[in-house]
Motif scaffolding. Structure first.
Motif, short mmCIF file in Angstrom:
data_model
loop_
_atom_site.label_atom_id
_atom_site.label_comp_id
_atom_site.label_asym_id
_atom_site.label_seq_id
_atom_site.Cartn_x
_atom_site.Cartn_y
_atom_site.Cartn_z
N ALA A 265 0.71 -1.16 -0.09
CA ALA A 265 0.31 -0.05 0.14
C ALA A 265 0.95 1.20 -0.04
N ASN A 266 0.25 2.41 -0.50
CA ASN A 266 0.85 3.62 -0.42
C ASN A 266 0.28 4.60 0.94
N LEU A 267 0.99 4.66 1.91
CA LEU A 267 0.31 5.45 2.89
C LEU A 267 1.40 6.61 3.27
N SER A 268 0.69 7.86 3.70
CA SER A 268 1.37 8.96 4.16
C SER A 268 0.82 9.48 5.39
N PHE A 269 1.74 10.03 6.38
CA PHE A 269 1.33 10.42 7.43
C PHE A 269 2.22 11.82 7.98
N ASP A 276 -3.66 7.13 15.87
CA ASP A 276 -4.66 7.51 14.53
C ASP A 276 -3.90 6.58 13.53
N VAL A 277 -2.50 6.59 13.60
CA VAL A 277 -1.71 5.77 12.77
C VAL A 277 -2.15 4.50 12.86
N PHE A 278 -2.41 3.79 13.84
CA PHE A 278 -2.60 2.51 14.12
C PHE A 278 -3.94 2.17 13.60
N LEU A 281 -3.59 1.74 9.83
CA LEU A 281 -2.90 0.72 9.30
C LEU A 281 -3.93 -0.52 9.38
N SER A 282 -4.33 -0.45 10.38
CA SER A 282 -5.35 -1.65 10.71
C SER A 282 -6.45 -1.82 9.86
N LYS A 283 -6.81 -0.67 9.55
CA LYS A 283 -8.06 -0.65 8.17
C LYS A 283 -7.49 -1.34 6.88
N SER A 284 -6.34 -0.63 6.73
CA SER A 284 -5.65 -0.62 5.37
C SER A 284 -5.17 -2.21 5.25
N LEU A 301 4.06 10.69 14.21
CA LEU A 301 4.61 10.01 13.25
C LEU A 301 4.57 11.03 12.02
N LYS A 302 5.77 11.34 11.50
CA LYS A 302 5.71 11.96 9.82
C LYS A 302 6.44 10.93 9.00
N ALA A 303 5.66 10.22 8.13
CA ALA A 303 6.30 9.08 7.32
C ALA A 303 5.65 8.80 5.94
N ASP A 304 6.34 8.45 5.08
CA ASP A 304 5.67 8.06 3.51
C ASP A 304 5.92 6.69 3.59
N PHE A 305 5.11 5.79 3.63
CA PHE A 305 5.17 4.57 3.22
C PHE A 305 4.62 4.09 1.89
N THR A 306 5.67 3.93 0.78
CA THR A 306 5.37 3.88 -0.61
C THR A 306 5.36 2.31 -0.85
N ASN A 307 4.55 1.66 -1.44
CA ASN A 307 4.60 0.42 -2.04
C ASN A 307 5.23 -0.64 -1.00
#
Length: 339
Positions: A265-269, A276-278, A281-284, A301-307
């Motif tokens: 998945a591609n997710l950004s925070f 709220d991050v949890f 992630l739980s839903k995704s 948390l500040k992060a980009d999770f790409t692929n």
């Protein structure tokens, strides 16, 4: 045995300084070994040749090992090797070991060249990432074990699995990748999929996310039924092997929802509170992620999770936040502060 060779000539040879005449002399010396009446005359001709081959192999091994020796010690080591190979004791020592151990030189040599195996057992509560020599990635689940070669050789790549693992196999059209899990053999060339084969389970499952996978049963042909035949799986399909019935079945849809954690998945925070991050992630990934530590929940948390799949994201969180996690009931991830 004929006359000994000068150590100085051997030293020049190993340094690459010999002329053609000296090289010819060395080769003639190497070919001159003959069985003396009091040592190896009782050996068959084939074994005499094997002794010579082993000696030459030992010479090469000593030369290669010197490449990593400190420069100041190299000259003395060269001398040690040279005087060793230029004496008749070399062959006699090999002969002594052969007689004492009852092992032929070719057997010793073959054992020395056998590929080394790795056996990884995941007794921790986290999903363990393993990178194989071909670049393939294996995510080994808790209470699972994987056996593989340190370096794949020849025309095949093979591993043995007990438990559960997700595979991301590097494409190689010339070398198939095979997973042996009980009576089930899964073969691919490059794809991502999960194999679940715990000893206590009644079934073995193969779930495919990308690419194409073949699944077969390692039983004699005469005992197979129509359901035992090899099946080909495409993305989002699965194969289920019934251990009691000895039958293999193909399903056009993966029924186990826990496969969702392996979908990328591609997710950004952007400065998002971890509680709220949890939730995101739980839903995704169709899992449950939580922490009983309020200090973790209230952090940002500040992060980009790409692929990225969920286990990869959890590894990043462990490093970034200095936390640990454990997996419970297959789809629950609990985070704790590092001790």
């Amino acid at each position: 045995m004929k006359s000994k060779l000068s150590p100085e000539i051997l030293e020049k040879y190993f340094k690459g300084d010999c002329n053609e005449a000296e090289i010819a002399e060395i080769r003639a010396w190497y070919a001159s070994f003959e069985p003396d009446l009091d040592d190896i005359s009782a050996l068959p001709r084939e074994e005499v040749q094997l002794l010579k081959q082993l000696m030459w192999s030992n010479i090469s091994d000593n030369i290669e090992s010197n490449n990593v020796v400190d420069i100041d010690r190299r000259r003395s080591l060269w001398r040690s090797v040279i005087y060793w190979v230029s004496s008749s004791a070399a062959i006699l020592l090999v002969l002594f070991l052969v007689k004492q151990q009852g092992t032929r030189p070719n057997t010793v040599a073959s054992h020395a060249r056998e590929p080394l195996k790795e056996a990884v057992s995941n007794t921790a509560g986290v999903i363990k990432k393993i990178t194989l020599s071909d670049g393939s990635t294996v995510w080994l689940s808790p209470k699972s074990a994987l056996t593989y070669l340190q370096k794949f050789t020849g025309q095949k790549r093979e591993v043995t699995l007990t438990g559960e693992a997700f595979f991301e196999v590097t494409k190689d059209s010339n070398r198939p990748f095979s997973i042996y899990s009980g009576n089930v053999i899964t073969k691919v060339w490059g794809t991502s999929f999960r194999v679940r084969s715990f000893t206590a389970d009644k079934t073995t499952k193969v779930n495919v996310l990308t690419g194409k996978v073949s699944v077969a049963i390692a039983v004699p042909k005469e005992t197979r039924t129509d359901l035992n035949n090899e099946v080909m799986l495409l993305p989002n399909q699965e194969a289920v092997y019934d251990k009691n019935l000895g039958q293999l079945q193909k399903n056009d849809k993966i029924k186990d929802v826990s496969i969702g954690m392996w979908k990328k998945a591609n997710l950004s925070f952007n400065n998002t509170q971890l509680r709220d991050v949890f939730k995101v992630l739980s839903k995704s990934f169709n899992v449950k992620i939580s922490s009983d530590d309020e200090r973790i929940n209230s952090d940002y948390l500040k992060a980009d999770f790409t692929n990225e799949n969920l286990p990869a994201i959890m590894e990043i969180l462990q490093t970034t936040l200095n936390v640990t996690y454990s997996v419970r009931n297959e789809n629950e991830f609990i985070l704790e502060g590092s001790k």
